[in-house]
Design an enzyme around this catalytic site. Sequence first.
Site, PDB file in Angstrom:
ATOM      1  N   GLU A 139      -2.031  10.689   1.714  1.00  0.00           N
ATOM      2  CA  GLU A 139      -2.429  10.445   0.320  1.00  0.00           C
ATOM      3  C   GLU A 139      -1.907  11.503  -0.648  1.00  0.00           C
ATOM      4  OE1 GLU A 139      -5.433   8.270   2.850  1.00  0.00           O
ATOM      5  OE2 GLU A 139      -4.380  10.182   2.942  1.00  0.00           O
ATOM      6  N   GLY A 168      -6.037   5.316   5.153  1.00  0.00           N
ATOM      7  CA  GLY A 168      -7.271   4.612   5.444  1.00  0.00           C
ATOM      8  C   GLY A 168      -7.333   4.083   6.857  1.00  0.00           C
ATOM      9  N   GLU A 183      -8.628   6.951   8.768  1.00  0.00           N
ATOM     10  CA  GLU A 183     -10.043   7.113   8.417  1.00  0.00           C
ATOM     11  C   GLU A 183     -10.898   6.060   9.118  1.00  0.00           C
ATOM     12  OE1 GLU A 183     -10.382   9.068   4.078  1.00  0.00           O
ATOM     13  OE2 GLU A 183      -9.241   7.191   4.088  1.00  0.00           O
ATOM     14  N   ALA A 219      -4.470   1.580   3.055  1.00  0.00           N
ATOM     15  CA  ALA A 219      -4.735   0.677   1.929  1.00  0.00           C
ATOM     16  C   ALA A 219      -3.593  -0.319   1.770  1.00  0.00           C
ATOM     17  CB  ALA A 219      -4.927   1.474   0.651  1.00  0.00           C
TER      18      ALA A 219
END
Length: 695
Positions: A125, A102, A105, A61
């Site tokens: 995270e 992310g 991911e 992010a």
Amino acid sequence: MTAEYRVESGVAVVTLNNPPVNGLNHATRQGIVEAVTKANQDDAVRAIVITGGSKIFSGGADIREFNTPRMSQAPHLGNVIEVLESSAKPVVAAVSGTAMGGGLELAMGCHYRVAAAQAQIALPEVKLGLLPGAGGTQRLPRLVGLEAALNMIVSGDAVPAKKLAGTKLFDEVLEGDPLPAAIALAGKVAGAEKHPRARDIRIDFPEAEGYLGWARMTVAATAPQYPAPLRCVDAVTAAVTDKFDAALKKEFAYFHELSVTPESRALRHAFFAERAAQNIPDVPADTPIREIKLAAVIGAGTMGGGIAMNFVNAGIPVKLLEMKQEALDRGLATIRKNYENTAKKGRITQEQVEERMGLLQPTMSYDDIADADIVIEAVFERFDVKEQVFQTLDKVMKQGAILATNTSTLDVDRIAAVTARPQDVIGTHFFSPANVMKLLEVVRGEKTAKDVLATVMKLAKKLKKTAVVSGVCDGFIGNRMVEQYTRQAGFMLEEGATPAQVDGAIERFGFAMGPFRMSDLAGNDIGYDIRQRRYQERPDMHYGKLADYLIEKFDRKGQKVGKGWYDYKPGDRKAIPSAEVEQLIVDYRKEVGTTPRKISDAEIVQRLVFSLVNEACHILEEGIALRASDIDVVYLTGYGFPAYRGGPMQYANEFGLYNVMQAMESFARNPHADPAFWQPAPLLRRLVAEGKNFE
């Protein structure tokens, strides 16, 4: 454009270009979706590769979008991954540099993955009090196995891609740039009728229920104050027990549940506070800096040796100066012993021990350090001693050298004034042990040049320190505040508490160590010397005499002599309540005419923490600290304040500033607590009146 598109040999190459870490902001997410859609509509394109510019895949992010509507605006990361998985043409991730959060991911949403062996892989995270929110807890167990995935998700730690070679996470792990191999793989699989999806892999782990139950108990025992690790276990459990889409919904729900917890707010606050601390309003980011190729440290004691280790750990040679050969030899022996112990633990090799020791050049002559780019003095904390050192440095050091003092309380401007180059003088307050503690208070003098400040801030990063700028005052940020904290702790002994009760209450609150154990560790004689100076300089400031009597009557200096506020057995740091100290407290209460009362743990915590807050308000009013969040960084990285509470200012925000002020006003009615100190600072009163918080 943050997602660049080109076609090479029938393969669409989508390059993420959002410096510095290719964060997945809204524009980048939208660019990926548009690029994959375009490639699927182009008959000349047979496959798709997603890679990152600047040799980084993606750090996840984009922090610039945190706490803004853009963070979750469609297409959010889950939408992007759905587009990747449903692509009719194969999508290959070329992972180099880092794939974090992310970013990982996103890679797991691709059909295939090729990685550089040294690429760092992580789902961090949990370190922000969260869990992966775009399928990370669901796909990683399917790709690397349940146990490895759970360890990565709960710890948040990064591992190199080469350690995950042979798992389904990577189809190929290689040295060098993975992009050519990814393009070749894309061309090879382009004709396949079906492409693998992580979501379709079955998790096969014997007795998974028992393993997950054990993991849940272990996490609950090791991180009881943090809700995120347990929720990580719950999300991974859902990956085993539920169908993929149902488990994905649970993960998403857990993510949002965690995002509003005070623990996550505190950890996110700390994350942003560290970054904000690097921003000095009147020192532009492009300020020229001075080159630091050679350092010198004056004093080879505990502090000087630790400071020297920071430089050699970063590959910067150090000249270590002492006045006596015995002290120099002892300092070098201590440094070697520290490195040998680190090598025994497997953290460095014996070869690295010798390399680092080889960067140290011992000397007993000031003339030998004249060519250093920066010199840091770590001598006795007395102005006359430091004055002599800086007068000598002014004479011998080359022009342009930075002259730094490691003082923890003394006036940096006064030290600078004994030189003819005050613009080159700065405070670099390391915390003990200097080779371990993250915090570096960078003390900006009235005449400190901007390029000197910019240089030291950049140097701090190289030394792996968290630097916070402070103005000049007695004690700077951290020690000025902690003095009020320890004063209140002493007052509470007079009123009825014991050292063990005070320490126990604040340690249960989350501090690494209570005020009396901390004083014993640092040395009670150090605090004694500071108070003697205070009696002359600040006759208006009230101190109890218990801490003075501890030294004057019983010479209880702390752990180094086996007795302080507590007793200690040889070679053991365990604090044992002392009958001698208990009797000292009883006698002192009689001397000052105090009738002991029962003090609750809640009062102990509030008086200690809110004393930090009130003094911090004065520090902000005086411009000593740039922002409230800087103060939190100081206490999180240098004083053992619990990370899950975010620092004293963030904790005050969570507690409610109106409630904080009410508590202070109640303490002001206690004649033993120094009522004058407990008058809420004007800044606090103003913020309460305006309905605002510390920022």
